[in-house]
Design a protein around this motif. Structure first.
Motif, PDB file in Angstrom:
ATOM      1  N   LEU A   8      -5.151  -3.452  -9.684  1.00  0.00           N
ATOM      2  CA  LEU A   8      -4.971  -2.573  -8.525  1.00  0.00           C
ATOM      3  C   LEU A   8      -3.666  -2.885  -7.800  1.00  0.00           C
ATOM      4  O   LEU A   8      -2.921  -1.981  -7.408  1.00  0.00           O
ATOM      5  N   GLN A   9      -3.381  -4.163  -7.622  1.00  0.00           N
ATOM      6  CA  GLN A   9      -2.144  -4.565  -6.946  1.00  0.00           C
ATOM      7  C   GLN A   9      -0.926  -4.136  -7.764  1.00  0.00           C
ATOM      8  O   GLN A   9       0.043  -3.626  -7.213  1.00  0.00           O
ATOM      9  N   LYS A  10      -0.981  -4.337  -9.083  1.00  0.00           N
ATOM     10  CA  LYS A  10       0.141  -3.940  -9.942  1.00  0.00           C
ATOM     11  C   LYS A  10       0.380  -2.437  -9.863  1.00  0.00           C
ATOM     12  O   LYS A  10       1.527  -1.988  -9.745  1.00  0.00           O
ATOM     13  N   ASP A  11      -0.709  -1.657  -9.912  1.00  0.00           N
ATOM     14  CA  ASP A  11      -0.553  -0.209  -9.817  1.00  0.00           C
ATOM     15  C   ASP A  11      -0.037   0.206  -8.438  1.00  0.00           C
ATOM     16  O   ASP A  11       0.793   1.097  -8.322  1.00  0.00           O
ATOM     17  N   GLY A  12      -0.530  -0.453  -7.399  1.00  0.00           N
ATOM     18  CA  GLY A  12      -0.037  -0.170  -6.049  1.00  0.00           C
ATOM     19  C   GLY A  12       1.442  -0.463  -5.921  1.00  0.00           C
ATOM     20  O   GLY A  12       2.203   0.333  -5.343  1.00  0.00           O
ATOM     21  N   ASP A  13       1.879  -1.598  -6.474  1.00  0.00           N
ATOM     22  CA  ASP A  13       3.300  -1.951  -6.443  1.00  0.00           C
ATOM     23  C   ASP A  13       4.131  -0.917  -7.206  1.00  0.00           C
ATOM     24  O   ASP A  13       5.230  -0.550  -6.777  1.00  0.00           O
ATOM     25  N   PHE A  14       3.592  -0.449  -8.330  1.00  0.00           N
ATOM     26  CA  PHE A  14       4.280   0.574  -9.125  1.00  0.00           C
ATOM     27  C   PHE A  14       4.456   1.864  -8.314  1.00  0.00           C
ATOM     28  O   PHE A  14       5.538   2.458  -8.283  1.00  0.00           O
ATOM     29  N   ARG A  62      -4.413  -4.583   0.576  1.00  0.00           N
ATOM     30  CA  ARG A  62      -5.854  -4.403   0.411  1.00  0.00           C
ATOM     31  C   ARG A  62      -6.431  -4.188   1.802  1.00  0.00           C
ATOM     32  O   ARG A  62      -6.205  -4.980   2.703  1.00  0.00           O
ATOM     33  N   VAL A  63      -7.174  -3.111   1.972  1.00  0.00           N
ATOM     34  CA  VAL A  63      -7.749  -2.813   3.287  1.00  0.00           C
ATOM     35  C   VAL A  63      -9.244  -3.062   3.336  1.00  0.00           C
ATOM     36  O   VAL A  63      -9.818  -3.149   4.414  1.00  0.00           O
ATOM     37  N   LYS A  64      -9.853  -3.181   2.176  1.00  0.00           N
ATOM     38  CA  LYS A  64     -11.295  -3.380   2.162  1.00  0.00           C
ATOM     39  C   LYS A  64     -11.672  -4.097   0.868  1.00  0.00           C
ATOM     40  O   LYS A  64     -11.152  -3.781  -0.202  1.00  0.00           O
ATOM     41  N   SER A  65     -12.558  -5.041   0.980  1.00  0.00           N
ATOM     42  CA  SER A  65     -13.036  -5.735  -0.195  1.00  0.00           C
ATOM     43  C   SER A  65     -14.515  -6.039   0.001  1.00  0.00           C
ATOM     44  O   SER A  65     -14.897  -6.648   0.999  1.00  0.00           O
ATOM     45  N   THR A  66     -15.326  -5.556  -0.920  1.00  0.00           N
ATOM     46  CA  THR A  66     -16.761  -5.806  -0.874  1.00  0.00           C
ATOM     47  C   THR A  66     -17.207  -6.251  -2.264  1.00  0.00           C
ATOM     48  O   THR A  66     -16.403  -6.288  -3.201  1.00  0.00           O
ATOM     49  N   THR A  71     -10.438  -1.626  -1.883  1.00  0.00           N
ATOM     50  CA  THR A  71      -9.661  -0.439  -1.580  1.00  0.00           C
ATOM     51  C   THR A  71      -8.256  -0.888  -1.200  1.00  0.00           C
ATOM     52  O   THR A  71      -8.100  -1.775  -0.359  1.00  0.00           O
ATOM     53  N   PHE A  72      -7.265  -0.286  -1.827  1.00  0.00           N
ATOM     54  CA  PHE A  72      -5.878  -0.594  -1.511  1.00  0.00           C
ATOM     55  C   PHE A  72      -5.251   0.598  -0.813  1.00  0.00           C
ATOM     56  O   PHE A  72      -5.588   1.754  -1.097  1.00  0.00           O
ATOM     57  N   PHE A  73      -4.343   0.298   0.085  1.00  0.00           N
ATOM     58  CA  PHE A  73      -3.610   1.312   0.839  1.00  0.00           C
ATOM     59  C   PHE A  73      -2.154   1.252   0.405  1.00  0.00           C
ATOM     60  O   PHE A  73      -1.582   0.170   0.281  1.00  0.00           O
ATOM     61  N   ILE A  74      -1.558   2.415   0.170  1.00  0.00           N
ATOM     62  CA  ILE A  74      -0.136   2.500  -0.159  1.00  0.00           C
ATOM     63  C   ILE A  74       0.472   3.511   0.793  1.00  0.00           C
ATOM     64  O   ILE A  74       0.045   4.658   0.847  1.00  0.00           O
ATOM     65  N   GLY A  75       1.439   3.095   1.562  1.00  0.00           N
ATOM     66  CA  GLY A  75       2.080   4.034   2.472  1.00  0.00           C
ATOM     67  C   GLY A  75       2.639   3.360   3.700  1.00  0.00           C
ATOM     68  O   GLY A  75       2.956   2.170   3.693  1.00  0.00           O
ATOM     69  N   ALA A  76       2.734   4.138   4.763  1.00  0.00           N
ATOM     70  CA  ALA A  76       3.333   3.677   6.011  1.00  0.00           C
ATOM     71  C   ALA A  76       2.256   3.068   6.900  1.00  0.00           C
ATOM     72  O   ALA A  76       1.260   3.715   7.207  1.00  0.00           O
TER      73      ALA A  76
END
Length: 140
Positions: A8-14, A62-66, A71-76
């Motif tokens: 998820l982090q790799k895709d978010g960075d991409f 990461r905004v939420k972890s259960t 859930t990851f957030f990408i943006g401003a």
């Protein structure tokens, strides 16, 4: 599962790097800035680039972890503000991003999120398909 988080982090960075690349290359066919805005910027006609604050304000986090996933957030970030170098006014980055994406009564839309999504979605789906194939074969 830590490996899921990593993917998820790799895709978010991409996605983030793709968005920043579009800002740098100005390649999304945005409506040009008004002549008065270009004049205020000292002849600079680049969009979303003034001081670099906006591009540098884009984040992946990461905004939420259960126990059911993350859930990851990408943006401003809504917690950061963009300060206009000329006027000193500050606006939350997330508001600025919405105004840029959809336009306002004084500014045409200059979408960044939707074109980036359209560009990367198949790549991300392919990444996850490969990831799950490896997982099923016991390779992760």
């Amino acid at each position: 599962y830590p490996a899921f988080e990593l993917q998820l982090q790799k895709d978010g960075d991409f996605v983030l790097e793709t968005m920043k690349s579009h800002i740098d290359s100005q390649d999304l066919g945005w409506v040009k800035l008004a002549d008065s805005t270009i004049e205020l910027k000292g002849g600079d006609d680049t969009i979303m680039i003034d001081s670099g604050q906006f591009k540098n304000g884009l984040v992946v986090r990461r905004v939420k972890s259960t126990n059911k996933g993350s859930t990851f957030f990408i943006g401003a970030s809504p917690w950061k503000k963009h300060k206009n170098a000329r006027t000193g006014e500050s606006v939350p980055f997330d508001s600025l991003m919405i105004w840029l994406e959809y336009g306002t009564d004084k500014m045409p839309p200059r979408p960044l999120v939707q074109p980036t999504y359209d560009e990367v979605i198949d790549i991300i789906k392919s990444n996850w398909e490969s990831y799950f194939k490896k997982l099923c074969k016991g390779g992760i």
